[in-house]
Scaffold this motif. Sequence first.
Motif, PDB file in Angstrom:
ATOM      1  N   ARG A 173       4.179  98.720  40.408  1.00 47.22           N
ATOM      2  CA  ARG A 173       4.488  97.994  39.171  1.00 47.22           C
ATOM      3  C   ARG A 173       4.253  96.505  39.362  1.00 47.22           C
ATOM      4  O   ARG A 173       4.648  95.923  40.381  1.00 47.22           O
ATOM      5  CB  ARG A 173       5.952  98.254  38.787  1.00 47.22           C
ATOM      6  CG  ARG A 173       6.465  97.516  37.562  1.00 47.22           C
ATOM      7  CD  ARG A 173       7.961  97.767  37.414  1.00 47.22           C
ATOM      8  NE  ARG A 173       8.558  96.997  36.341  1.00 47.22           N
ATOM      9  CZ  ARG A 173       8.784  97.461  35.124  1.00 47.22           C
ATOM     10  NH1 ARG A 173       8.473  98.714  34.840  1.00 47.22           N
ATOM     11  NH2 ARG A 173       9.337  96.699  34.199  1.00 47.22           N
ATOM     12  N   LEU A 174       3.604  95.887  38.367  1.00 46.13           N
ATOM     13  CA  LEU A 174       3.327  94.451  38.404  1.00 46.13           C
ATOM     14  C   LEU A 174       3.714  93.848  37.064  1.00 46.13           C
ATOM     15  O   LEU A 174       3.274  94.327  36.013  1.00 46.13           O
ATOM     16  CB  LEU A 174       1.837  94.208  38.679  1.00 46.13           C
ATOM     17  CG  LEU A 174       1.362  92.753  38.742  1.00 46.13           C
ATOM     18  CD1 LEU A 174       2.015  92.022  39.922  1.00 46.13           C
ATOM     19  CD2 LEU A 174      -0.153  92.694  38.854  1.00 46.13           C
ATOM     20  N   VAL A 175       4.541  92.810  37.089  1.00 46.42           N
ATOM     21  CA  VAL A 175       4.954  92.115  35.869  1.00 46.42           C
ATOM     22  C   VAL A 175       4.102  90.852  35.715  1.00 46.42           C
ATOM     23  O   VAL A 175       3.994  90.050  36.653  1.00 46.42           O
ATOM     24  CB  VAL A 175       6.455  91.742  35.921  1.00 46.42           C
ATOM     25  CG1 VAL A 175       6.857  91.002  34.642  1.00 46.42           C
ATOM     26  CG2 VAL A 175       7.303  93.000  36.101  1.00 46.42           C
ATOM     27  N   LEU A 176       3.515  90.691  34.536  1.00 47.81           N
ATOM     28  CA  LEU A 176       2.597  89.573  34.298  1.00 47.81           C
ATOM     29  C   LEU A 176       3.174  88.605  33.267  1.00 47.81           C
ATOM     30  O   LEU A 176       4.376  88.398  33.219  1.00 47.81           O
ATOM     31  CB  LEU A 176       1.234  90.132  33.865  1.00 47.81           C
ATOM     32  CG  LEU A 176       0.560  91.065  34.894  1.00 47.81           C
ATOM     33  CD1 LEU A 176      -0.677  91.706  34.298  1.00 47.81           C
ATOM     34  CD2 LEU A 176       0.215  90.289  36.150  1.00 47.81           C
ATOM     35  N   GLU A 177       2.313  88.050  32.426  1.00 47.44           N
ATOM     36  CA  GLU A 177       2.711  86.962  31.544  1.00 47.44           C
ATOM     37  C   GLU A 177       3.581  87.414  30.376  1.00 47.44           C
ATOM     38  O   GLU A 177       3.614  88.591  30.016  1.00 47.44           O
ATOM     39  CB  GLU A 177       1.471  86.248  30.987  1.00 47.44           C
ATOM     40  CG  GLU A 177       0.629  87.091  30.043  1.00 47.44           C
ATOM     41  CD  GLU A 177      -0.519  87.804  30.742  1.00 47.44           C
ATOM     42  OE1 GLU A 177      -1.476  88.168  30.039  1.00 47.44           O
ATOM     43  OE2 GLU A 177      -0.442  88.009  31.969  1.00 47.44           O
ATOM     44  N   ALA A 178       4.266  86.436  29.794  1.00 48.27           N
ATOM     45  CA  ALA A 178       5.098  86.679  28.615  1.00 48.27           C
ATOM     46  C   ALA A 178       4.213  86.996  27.412  1.00 48.27           C
ATOM     47  O   ALA A 178       3.126  86.423  27.256  1.00 48.27           O
ATOM     48  CB  ALA A 178       5.970  85.466  28.324  1.00 48.27           C
ATOM     49  N   VAL A 179       4.668  87.929  26.586  1.00 49.01           N
ATOM     50  CA  VAL A 179       3.944  88.322  25.382  1.00 49.01           C
ATOM     51  C   VAL A 179       4.958  88.536  24.257  1.00 49.01           C
ATOM     52  O   VAL A 179       6.165  88.509  24.480  1.00 49.01           O
ATOM     53  CB  VAL A 179       3.120  89.613  25.601  1.00 49.01           C
ATOM     54  CG1 VAL A 179       1.944  89.359  26.511  1.00 49.01           C
ATOM     55  CG2 VAL A 179       3.997  90.736  26.147  1.00 49.01           C
ATOM     56  N   HIS A 180       4.445  88.783  23.059  1.00 48.15           N
ATOM     57  CA  HIS A 180       5.335  89.064  21.928  1.00 48.15           C
ATOM     58  C   HIS A 180       4.732  90.182  21.100  1.00 48.15           C
ATOM     59  O   HIS A 180       3.706  90.005  20.439  1.00 48.15           O
ATOM     60  CB  HIS A 180       5.532  87.820  21.064  1.00 48.15           C
ATOM     61  CG  HIS A 180       6.449  88.048  19.905  1.00 48.15           C
ATOM     62  ND1 HIS A 180       7.808  88.252  20.057  1.00 48.15           N
ATOM     63  CD2 HIS A 180       6.202  88.131  18.571  1.00 48.15           C
ATOM     64  CE1 HIS A 180       8.360  88.440  18.867  1.00 48.15           C
ATOM     65  NE2 HIS A 180       7.415  88.382  17.950  1.00 48.15           N
ATOM     66  N   PHE A 181       5.361  91.356  21.159  1.00 44.85           N
ATOM     67  CA  PHE A 181       4.938  92.515  20.386  1.00 44.85           C
ATOM     68  C   PHE A 181       6.117  93.029  19.554  1.00 44.85           C
ATOM     69  O   PHE A 181       7.273  92.706  19.820  1.00 44.85           O
ATOM     70  CB  PHE A 181       4.464  93.637  21.314  1.00 44.85           C
ATOM     71  CG  PHE A 181       3.086  93.436  21.865  1.00 44.85           C
ATOM     72  CD1 PHE A 181       1.983  94.046  21.278  1.00 44.85           C
ATOM     73  CD2 PHE A 181       2.884  92.647  22.990  1.00 44.85           C
ATOM     74  CE1 PHE A 181       0.708  93.867  21.792  1.00 44.85           C
ATOM     75  CE2 PHE A 181       1.620  92.460  23.514  1.00 44.85           C
ATOM     76  CZ  PHE A 181       0.527  93.067  22.913  1.00 44.85           C
ATOM     77  N   VAL A 182       5.789  93.867  18.563  1.00 41.98           N
ATOM     78  CA  VAL A 182       6.846  94.491  17.766  1.00 41.98           C
ATOM     79  C   VAL A 182       7.631  95.448  18.666  1.00 41.98           C
ATOM     80  O   VAL A 182       7.133  95.911  19.695  1.00 41.98           O
ATOM     81  CB  VAL A 182       6.248  95.249  16.565  1.00 41.98           C
ATOM     82  CG1 VAL A 182       5.575  94.290  15.603  1.00 41.98           C
ATOM     83  CG2 VAL A 182       5.281  96.335  17.018  1.00 41.98           C
ATOM     84  N   PRO A 183       8.876  95.755  18.298  1.00 46.78           N
ATOM     85  CA  PRO A 183       9.701  96.659  19.127  1.00 46.78           C
ATOM     86  C   PRO A 183       9.142  98.085  19.143  1.00 46.78           C
ATOM     87  O   PRO A 183       8.606  98.576  18.142  1.00 46.78           O
ATOM     88  CB  PRO A 183      11.070  96.627  18.432  1.00 46.78           C
ATOM     89  CG  PRO A 183      11.051  95.420  17.545  1.00 46.78           C
ATOM     90  CD  PRO A 183       9.632  95.221  17.150  1.00 46.78           C
ATOM     91  N   LEU A 184       9.294  98.733  20.269  1.00 50.61           N
ATOM     92  CA  LEU A 184       8.936 100.146  20.395  1.00 50.61           C
ATOM     93  C   LEU A 184      10.058 100.977  19.794  1.00 50.61           C
ATOM     94  O   LEU A 184      11.213 100.854  20.173  1.00 50.61           O
ATOM     95  CB  LEU A 184       8.753 100.496  21.882  1.00 50.61           C
ATOM     96  CG  LEU A 184       8.381 101.936  22.208  1.00 50.61           C
ATOM     97  CD1 LEU A 184       6.988 102.274  21.660  1.00 50.61           C
ATOM     98  CD2 LEU A 184       8.420 102.160  23.716  1.00 50.61           C
ATOM     99  N   LYS A 185       9.710 101.842  18.838  1.00 48.98           N
ATOM    100  CA  LYS A 185      10.715 102.649  18.158  1.00 48.98           C
ATOM    101  C   LYS A 185      10.316 104.114  18.199  1.00 48.98           C
ATOM    102  O   LYS A 185       9.137 104.456  18.345  1.00 48.98           O
ATOM    103  CB  LYS A 185      10.861 102.207  16.691  1.00 48.98           C
ATOM    104  CG  LYS A 185      11.377 100.781  16.522  1.00 48.98           C
ATOM    105  CD  LYS A 185      11.522 100.426  15.056  1.00 48.98           C
ATOM    106  CE  LYS A 185      12.080  99.015  14.876  1.00 48.98           C
ATOM    107  NZ  LYS A 185      12.226  98.660  13.438  1.00 48.98           N
ATOM    108  N   SER A 186      11.313 104.976  18.042  1.00 57.13           N
ATOM    109  CA  SER A 186      11.064 106.411  18.043  1.00 57.13           C
ATOM    110  C   SER A 186      11.048 106.946  16.620  1.00 57.13           C
ATOM    111  O   SER A 186      11.469 106.266  15.680  1.00 57.13           O
ATOM    112  CB  SER A 186      12.136 107.136  18.870  1.00 57.13           C
ATOM    113  OG  SER A 186      13.404 106.945  18.279  1.00 57.13           O
TER     114      SER A 186
END
Length: 257
Positions: free
Chosen positions: A241-254
């Motif tokens: 696992r690799l964590v990269l840059e900050a982003v902004h996406f809509v929430p993941l919903k079910s």
Amino acid sequence: MATQRPGFPVRLTPTASAATRGRMPAAPVKPVAPSTPSMASDAVRARMVQKLAAQGISDARVLRAMGAVERHRFVDSALVNQAYEDTSLPIGLGQTISKPNVVARMIELLMGAPALAGKPEGKLGRVLEIGTGCGYQAAVLNHVATEVYSIERLRGLHERARANLRPFRLATVHLILGDGMIGYAKGAPYAGIIAAAGGEAVPEAWIEQLAVGGRIVAPTHSAKGGQALVVIDKTPRGLERLVLEAVHFVPLKSGIA
């Protein structure tokens, strides 16, 4: 016996329930606005690709794919003049089409999957996209993967993507109305999984459906309270696992809405 895979386009019909019975039919999908000469020109897309390269996108396969897909065909006619700017644009139902740089960046990361190591001109195998949206990213993925399964939980966007992609007759792109959090087991295993929505963590179903040598690229909640891009490789030794840059996406919903 091998499972027969759905053709284009495909819809998953959820089991009828109290939540789905009696729902009003979805509003009719507006046809895609005809191309304008200025937006349809190769020169406009070529300039966008040049900007992407200047911003650090270096994978030739990704740059070719970005230059091949006419982004203006996936936005409302009122926004056509902004189609090749590096900006996200509304596509309805509170959703947006991601910036070209974000699409290119995430697909470039996907192309770095272990299965493609040492194959600079190779194609990914089967890819699962979580969040079809207007269908733009699925069209780009079609150029770098042998097969694309794209799942969308919002009925209105699923129908919009179908309308947008229908003229292209992409036989290897399959659109699914369903719950992206549980992935799409019928198409597994996947060489890559890419998500356009971020949750607390990457769902276990995605990891289970990922092939060994495959890669997940998705936004998830970060320790600082925002979102960050996360890359997960499934190797014979386990997950990396690799964590990269900050982003902004809509929430993941079910669920399906």
